[in-house]
Design a protein around this motif. Sequence first.
Motif, PDB file in Angstrom:
ATOM      1  N   GLY A   1       0.781  -1.229   0.000  1.00  0.00           N
ATOM      2  CA  GLY A   1       0.000   0.000   0.000  1.00  0.00           C
ATOM      3  C   GLY A   1       0.810   1.275   0.000  1.00  0.00           C
ATOM      4  O   GLY A   1       0.284   2.345   0.318  1.00  0.00           O
ATOM      5  N   GLY A   2       2.081   1.213  -0.378  1.00  0.00           N
ATOM      6  CA  GLY A   2       2.920   2.409  -0.431  1.00  0.00           C
ATOM      7  C   GLY A   2       3.841   2.516   0.765  1.00  0.00           C
ATOM      8  O   GLY A   2       3.567   1.970   1.844  1.00  0.00           O
ATOM      9  N   ARG A   3       4.954   3.218   0.581  1.00  0.00           N
ATOM     10  CA  ARG A   3       5.974   3.343   1.613  1.00  0.00           C
ATOM     11  C   ARG A   3       6.016   4.772   2.123  1.00  0.00           C
ATOM     12  O   ARG A   3       6.569   5.664   1.484  1.00  0.00           O
ATOM     13  N   PHE A   4       5.402   4.994   3.265  1.00  0.00           N
ATOM     14  CA  PHE A   4       5.398   6.305   3.901  1.00  0.00           C
ATOM     15  C   PHE A   4       4.990   6.094   5.350  1.00  0.00           C
ATOM     16  O   PHE A   4       4.639   4.975   5.756  1.00  0.00           O
ATOM     17  N   GLN A   5       5.072   7.130   6.145  1.00  0.00           N
ATOM     18  CA  GLN A   5       4.744   7.000   7.553  1.00  0.00           C
ATOM     19  C   GLN A   5       3.235   6.849   7.728  1.00  0.00           C
ATOM     20  O   GLN A   5       2.469   7.789   7.491  1.00  0.00           O
ATOM     21  N   LYS A   6       2.842   5.642   8.140  1.00  0.00           N
ATOM     22  CA  LYS A   6       1.429   5.277   8.222  1.00  0.00           C
ATOM     23  C   LYS A   6       0.985   5.354   9.681  1.00  0.00           C
ATOM     24  O   LYS A   6       1.126   4.399  10.444  1.00  0.00           O
ATOM     25  N   ASP A   7       0.492   6.528  10.052  1.00  0.00           N
ATOM     26  CA  ASP A   7       0.069   6.743  11.420  1.00  0.00           C
ATOM     27  C   ASP A   7      -1.180   5.918  11.732  1.00  0.00           C
ATOM     28  O   ASP A   7      -1.747   5.251  10.864  1.00  0.00           O
ATOM     29  N   GLY A   8      -1.625   5.981  12.991  1.00  0.00           N
ATOM     30  CA  GLY A   8      -2.645   5.070  13.458  1.00  0.00           C
ATOM     31  C   GLY A   8      -4.037   5.332  12.922  1.00  0.00           C
ATOM     32  O   GLY A   8      -4.384   6.441  12.507  1.00  0.00           O
ATOM     33  N   GLU A   9      -4.840   4.278  12.934  1.00  0.00           N
ATOM     34  CA  GLU A   9      -6.278   4.407  12.731  1.00  0.00           C
ATOM     35  C   GLU A   9      -6.978   3.346  13.564  1.00  0.00           C
ATOM     36  O   GLU A   9      -6.367   2.372  14.023  1.00  0.00           O
ATOM     37  N   VAL A  10      -8.265   3.556  13.789  1.00  0.00           N
ATOM     38  CA  VAL A  10      -9.029   2.713  14.702  1.00  0.00           C
ATOM     39  C   VAL A  10     -10.290   2.236  14.006  1.00  0.00           C
ATOM     40  O   VAL A  10     -10.979   3.018  13.331  1.00  0.00           O
ATOM     41  N   TYR A  11     -10.599   0.941  14.195  1.00  0.00           N
ATOM     42  CA  TYR A  11     -11.811   0.343  13.629  1.00  0.00           C
ATOM     43  C   TYR A  11     -12.812   0.078  14.744  1.00  0.00           C
ATOM     44  O   TYR A  11     -12.453  -0.464  15.808  1.00  0.00           O
TER      45      TYR A  11
END
Length: 666
Positions: free
Chosen positions: A319-329
């Motif tokens: 899904g791409g290389r970058f800083q992937k900060d948090g998410e909540v489900y």
Amino acid sequence: MLCNIRAFGLVCVEVFLLSARASAQSFPWARTIPRAGWTVTADSYQAGNEPANVLDGNSATIWHTQYTPSMAPLPHYIQVDMQRSYVVNGFSYQPRQGGSNGNIGQHTITLSNDGNNWSQVVFGTFLNDGTTKRSFFSNATARYIRITAQTEAQGAGNQWSSMAELNVYSPNPSQDAASFRPPPTSQGRWTTTIDLPIVPAAAALSRTGEVILWSAFRPDLFSGGTGITETVHWDPTTQTVSQRSVANTRHDMFCPGISLDVDGQFIVSGGNDNRRTSRYDPASGSWVTASQMNVGRGYQSSTTLADGRVFTIGGSWSGGRFQKDGEVYDPRTDTWTNVTGCRTAPMLTSDAQGIYRADNHAWLFAYRQNSVFHAGPSRNMNWYGVSGSGTTRAAGTRGDAADAMCGIAVMYDAVQGLILAAGGSPNYQDSWATRDAYRIQLGAVNANPTVTRLEAMAHARAFGNGVVLPDGTVLVVGGQAYAVPFTDTTPALPAELFDPATGRWTSLASIAVPRTYHSVALLLPDATVLAGGGGLCGRGCPQNHFDVQVFQPPYLFAADGTRARQPVIRSVTPAAAALRPGATLTAETDGAVASFSLVRFGSSTHTVNTDQRRVPLAATAAPGTTTYTMTLPSDPGVLLPGYWMLFAVNGAGVPSVARTIQVLLP
């Protein structure tokens, strides 16, 4: 080479694997036994397709069961007499190469030294293709080996079986079988191998007692992004193995985040299809589509929170290389929400391949005040707050530890906030793993924990797995000393057991085959451990391990080597066994016991199992009875919502078979 796989696709994968096969045609732990003088018999054969054809070295000639003038019905067996006893540890069968009729599906493999008394070493189901099938098992002695087919692999109800070639393996064909002694039961025992029609790179324990395992879009190869996942259901009670291709969610679930919610549903996010989310419902046995993530991820970690939501962070493998900060489900609303204040940057390792690897497989532990503690694999630790837009607070370093990618981290006492961290390597691949081990003790949320360096493991391990046991010890299985994906070199075959009471490690019995990259391990309700998999590297790749094996820890054996009697939990009150944090639980046992514990149902992929944790319970017996009363921890950050296994442990340290408890939301 591996860092380019995503860029160049399937062709690159297959070229890499062809090279691997060319340089790795043998199995260091198993060698073929010379077949001169062997004889072979079968329950049935068609004239011209005699049993002896499986020993002639010609894949064009086959054994085939009788189909004319009448059909010989299943089950069918073929049996080899090696003329003397050997120490054996494996069996291979090459299917017919000119078609698929008679490919063996469900089967058992049994051994005998006298032709009369037989012991089962393998059961399961083979993948329906023309590749050679290999079943490895723990060392044993045998003169005779028999494979019995219960079904044809096609599953079409056909009654025939066939085989082109057959071989038997030994760790040392020249060893005198009379001198062989199995490891003492004080080291535990690896039992029957379970053959699977997939390479299991992920697994989770269902509240029904089934284990669900999966690979990717193919049973033997990861690549993907095709919207299909090959899965297997294994029922430990009936010992059945069933295969299913999941296409309805359009989600290739290789390298995902996995979390079990309050209802025991699997929340599987990202991976090859990097934004998709799928939910597995144990009640119906069905997979359903859930909302897509806001950020595409693969090799991320996720954890169920005290409030029932699921937090995830990282995942630049896909899904791409970058800083992937948090998410909540939120499973209740089926929505994903960004928590960008939960930043990826502080948790990155210093991997040689950059962020593509540096944000992989975070060691996440949901904790008090609806927080998440990040223990590694970077040497820097952090606290994440998941309310609102999220927060990040540094929590110091893991003592003198280096980055430990693909190491293990296990919360073995959630009440005291105790975590074992061990193994791992500074880079994801092409680097030496460590033997180092540390105890992390959490205190107040947002405060730096206390980190203590422990006695080192006997074996350096990357790509291993850690499993917390009912008595609070931690079993570590598999891994390799020099981390190279899709290899079985430098394997750690002996398991090890960490005892928090002494701070010491004990070496245990060796597993039958290496369990390295893409292996899994889970605690089962009968207090045994399932471990297996490894590979997923393409057709014919010798590092593909289509199997799992069950380990009986030492606590299941008496001093004389016999199986110990396990205590029995006769009843649990409330009868529905659905409680909220802080509730009172009563259990009646069939005799006096010393302690109780809860171990949360687990999931496993790529060394990560954020679902498992252990909660010891203080119990009081009513006078003159074996009825025990316990008060559950009141903090849902300690006793996470979801399904748990309740174990009773007697004075000899032997755990019961678990009773299932559901912890509800506060």
